[in-house]
Design a protein around this motif. Sequence first.
Motif, PDB file in Angstrom:
ATOM      1  N   ARG A  67       0.841  -1.194   0.000  1.00  0.00           N
ATOM      2  CA  ARG A  67       0.000   0.000   0.000  1.00  0.00           C
ATOM      3  C   ARG A  67       0.879   1.248   0.000  1.00  0.00           C
ATOM      4  NH1 ARG A  67      -4.842   0.457   4.237  1.00  0.00           N
ATOM      5  NH2 ARG A  67      -5.517  -1.289   2.916  1.00  0.00           N
ATOM      6  N   ALA A  68       1.983   1.252   0.784  1.00  0.00           N
ATOM      7  CA  ALA A  68       2.887   2.406   0.842  1.00  0.00           C
ATOM      8  C   ALA A  68       3.533   2.658  -0.508  1.00  0.00           C
ATOM      9  CB  ALA A  68       3.944   2.196   1.913  1.00  0.00           C
ATOM     10  N   ALA A  69       3.878   1.586  -1.212  1.00  0.00           N
ATOM     11  CA  ALA A  69       4.564   1.728  -2.496  1.00  0.00           C
ATOM     12  C   ALA A  69       3.713   2.471  -3.515  1.00  0.00           C
ATOM     13  CB  ALA A  69       4.933   0.349  -3.039  1.00  0.00           C
ATOM     14  N   ALA A  70       2.400   2.377  -3.365  1.00  0.00           N
ATOM     15  CA  ALA A  70       1.501   3.033  -4.325  1.00  0.00           C
ATOM     16  C   ALA A  70       1.607   4.544  -4.271  1.00  0.00           C
ATOM     17  CB  ALA A  70       0.064   2.602  -4.040  1.00  0.00           C
ATOM     18  N   PHE A  71       2.154   5.093  -3.186  1.00  0.00           N
ATOM     19  CA  PHE A  71       2.237   6.539  -3.032  1.00  0.00           C
ATOM     20  C   PHE A  71       3.631   7.085  -3.370  1.00  0.00           C
ATOM     21  CE2 PHE A  71      -1.214   5.168  -0.271  1.00  0.00           C
ATOM     22  CZ  PHE A  71      -2.227   6.024  -0.661  1.00  0.00           C
ATOM     23  N   LEU A  72       4.548   6.217  -3.769  1.00  0.00           N
ATOM     24  CA  LEU A  72       5.902   6.653  -4.084  1.00  0.00           C
ATOM     25  C   LEU A  72       6.034   6.912  -5.574  1.00  0.00           C
ATOM     26  CD1 LEU A  72       8.005   4.240  -1.852  1.00  0.00           C
ATOM     27  CD2 LEU A  72       7.410   6.612  -1.402  1.00  0.00           C
ATOM     28  N   VAL A  73       6.730   7.992  -5.897  1.00  0.00           N
ATOM     29  CA  VAL A  73       6.939   8.366  -7.291  1.00  0.00           C
ATOM     30  C   VAL A  73       8.424   8.584  -7.528  1.00  0.00           C
ATOM     31  CG1 VAL A  73       6.483  10.098  -9.066  1.00  0.00           C
ATOM     32  CG2 VAL A  73       4.681   9.476  -7.450  1.00  0.00           C
ATOM     33  N   ILE A  74       8.939   8.029  -8.599  1.00  0.00           N
ATOM     34  CA  ILE A  74      10.325   8.271  -8.997  1.00  0.00           C
ATOM     35  C   ILE A  74      10.290   9.315 -10.109  1.00  0.00           C
ATOM     36  CG2 ILE A  74      12.431   7.288  -9.938  1.00  0.00           C
ATOM     37  CD1 ILE A  74      11.486   4.581  -8.848  1.00  0.00           C
ATOM     38  N   ALA A  75      10.916  10.443  -9.885  1.00  0.00           N
ATOM     39  CA  ALA A  75      10.875  11.529 -10.867  1.00  0.00           C
ATOM     40  C   ALA A  75      12.104  12.405 -10.699  1.00  0.00           C
ATOM     41  CB  ALA A  75       9.610  12.365 -10.673  1.00  0.00           C
ATOM     42  N   ARG A  76      12.323  13.260 -11.664  1.00  0.00           N
ATOM     43  CA  ARG A  76      13.396  14.244 -11.545  1.00  0.00           C
ATOM     44  C   ARG A  76      13.098  15.191 -10.393  1.00  0.00           C
ATOM     45  NH1 ARG A  76      16.761  14.587 -16.002  1.00  0.00           N
ATOM     46  NH2 ARG A  76      16.082  13.404 -17.842  1.00  0.00           N
ATOM     47  N   GLY A  77      14.154  15.716  -9.771  1.00  0.00           N
ATOM     48  CA  GLY A  77      13.969  16.648  -8.666  1.00  0.00           C
ATOM     49  C   GLY A  77      13.492  18.004  -9.148  1.00  0.00           C
ATOM     50  N   PHE A  78      12.956  18.787  -8.215  1.00  0.00           N
ATOM     51  CA  PHE A  78      12.550  20.158  -8.522  1.00  0.00           C
ATOM     52  C   PHE A  78      13.773  21.049  -8.653  1.00  0.00           C
ATOM     53  CE2 PHE A  78       8.887  18.548  -6.007  1.00  0.00           C
ATOM     54  CZ  PHE A  78       7.915  18.660  -6.991  1.00  0.00           C
ATOM     55  N   ILE A  79      13.640  22.118  -9.448  1.00  0.00           N
ATOM     56  CA  ILE A  79      14.670  23.148  -9.567  1.00  0.00           C
ATOM     57  C   ILE A  79      14.051  24.459  -9.098  1.00  0.00           C
ATOM     58  CG2 ILE A  79      16.196  24.421 -11.118  1.00  0.00           C
ATOM     59  CD1 ILE A  79      16.167  21.950 -12.956  1.00  0.00           C
ATOM     60  N   ASP A  80      14.671  25.097  -8.125  1.00  0.00           N
ATOM     61  CA  ASP A  80      14.143  26.338  -7.546  1.00  0.00           C
ATOM     62  C   ASP A  80      15.080  27.484  -7.930  1.00  0.00           C
ATOM     63  OD1 ASP A  80      13.174  28.416  -5.916  1.00  0.00           O
ATOM     64  OD2 ASP A  80      12.625  27.040  -4.315  1.00  0.00           O
ATOM     65  N   ILE A  81      14.531  28.514  -8.600  1.00  0.00           N
ATOM     66  CA  ILE A  81      15.387  29.607  -9.075  1.00  0.00           C
ATOM     67  C   ILE A  81      15.606  30.681  -8.008  1.00  0.00           C
ATOM     68  CG2 ILE A  81      14.778  29.243 -11.487  1.00  0.00           C
ATOM     69  CD1 ILE A  81      12.980  31.735 -11.269  1.00  0.00           C
ATOM     70  N   GLN A  82      15.026  30.514  -6.835  1.00  0.00           N
ATOM     71  CA  GLN A  82      15.274  31.474  -5.762  1.00  0.00           C
ATOM     72  C   GLN A  82      15.173  30.795  -4.398  1.00  0.00           C
ATOM     73  OE1 GLN A  82      13.206  35.242  -5.886  1.00  0.00           O
ATOM     74  NE2 GLN A  82      13.554  35.613  -3.715  1.00  0.00           N
ATOM     75  N   VAL A  83      16.324  30.490  -3.844  1.00  0.00           N
ATOM     76  CA  VAL A  83      16.380  29.964  -2.476  1.00  0.00           C
ATOM     77  C   VAL A  83      17.230  30.926  -1.648  1.00  0.00           C
ATOM     78  CG1 VAL A  83      17.163  28.091  -0.970  1.00  0.00           C
ATOM     79  CG2 VAL A  83      16.070  27.559  -3.162  1.00  0.00           C
ATOM     80  N   ASN A  84      16.550  31.746  -0.857  1.00  0.00           N
ATOM     81  CA  ASN A  84      17.262  32.680   0.017  1.00  0.00           C
ATOM     82  C   ASN A  84      17.879  31.948   1.195  1.00  0.00           C
ATOM     83  OD1 ASN A  84      14.897  34.157  -1.337  1.00  0.00           O
ATOM     84  ND2 ASN A  84      16.190  35.835  -0.685  1.00  0.00           N
ATOM     85  N   GLY A  85      17.208  30.911   1.635  1.00  0.00           N
ATOM     86  CA  GLY A  85      17.668  30.117   2.763  1.00  0.00           C
ATOM     87  C   GLY A  85      16.609  29.103   3.124  1.00  0.00           C
ATOM     88  N   TYR A  86      16.932  28.265   4.117  1.00  0.00           N
ATOM     89  CA  TYR A  86      15.980  27.226   4.516  1.00  0.00           C
ATOM     90  C   TYR A  86      16.424  26.652   5.856  1.00  0.00           C
ATOM     91  CZ  TYR A  86      12.723  23.284   3.799  1.00  0.00           C
ATOM     92  OH  TYR A  86      11.711  22.376   3.906  1.00  0.00           O
ATOM     93  N   LYS A  87      15.438  26.356   6.699  1.00  0.00           N
ATOM     94  CA  LYS A  87      15.690  25.710   7.990  1.00  0.00           C
ATOM     95  C   LYS A  87      16.719  26.470   8.821  1.00  0.00           C
ATOM     96  CE  LYS A  87      13.231  21.803   7.476  1.00  0.00           C
ATOM     97  NZ  LYS A  87      12.233  21.270   8.420  1.00  0.00           N
ATOM     98  N   GLY A  88      16.607  27.807   8.823  1.00  0.00           N
ATOM     99  CA  GLY A  88      17.487  28.623   9.655  1.00  0.00           C
ATOM    100  C   GLY A  88      18.839  28.952   9.060  1.00  0.00           C
TER     101      GLY A  88
END
Length: 210
Positions: free
Chosen positions: A21-42
């Motif tokens: 059942r868990a496997a049905a929710f997993l997707v293999i795909a290319r990662g996202f590309i973000d053109i603006q990351v000022n920072g994350y998690k402090g």
Amino acid sequence: MPLKYRWNTASLLQSSLRRSRAAAFLVIARGFIDIQVNGYKGIDYSDDGLDAAKMLQLVRHLAAGGTTQHLATIVTRPHEHMVRNLMAIVRARQESAFLRFAISGVHLEGPWISLEDGPRGAHDPRYIRTPDFEEFQKLQDAAQGLIKIVTLAQALKLCTVNPARLLAKAGVKLAGKLAVGAPADIVLFYFDGGQRLSVRSTLLYGELMA
């Protein structure tokens, strides 16, 4: 449990993932590309003390959410501070193949933005300045050519020498921030804190995208 995959250039050949059942929710795909990351998690690309260890943490946090590549974004700061952080990014990429892949380039969100309340956002008005192509060249030298996008206020293009044309000739994409008719390749559309989406806001977005 770690998953193991085997693939060729065309398709996935084998996976250790069992059907469940868990496997049905997993997707293999290319990662996202973000053109603006000022920072994350402090961790912020514009903060003092930026180093490779902090960047590795930031990149791993992003990867956990599916973002595998991004443009490290530096906001309005004193010139020397921006140079220092750009050089830190260059060093970190030189030392780590992981960071070299994850940090595809740099986005300068300032210091050549609007002084007006609202469009200025959280940028410190003390360090906002008139576009100076020589300063850009010094920043690009510090970044060793990594600067790919520059956010430029519409009003600031009305200088004697049009900074938009100079930046475009230097191979940099321009981002317009709340700038109707801006010569922008990319539109960065922000709503001030607490502002609701309105008809006027929607119309402004249409003007920007026209």
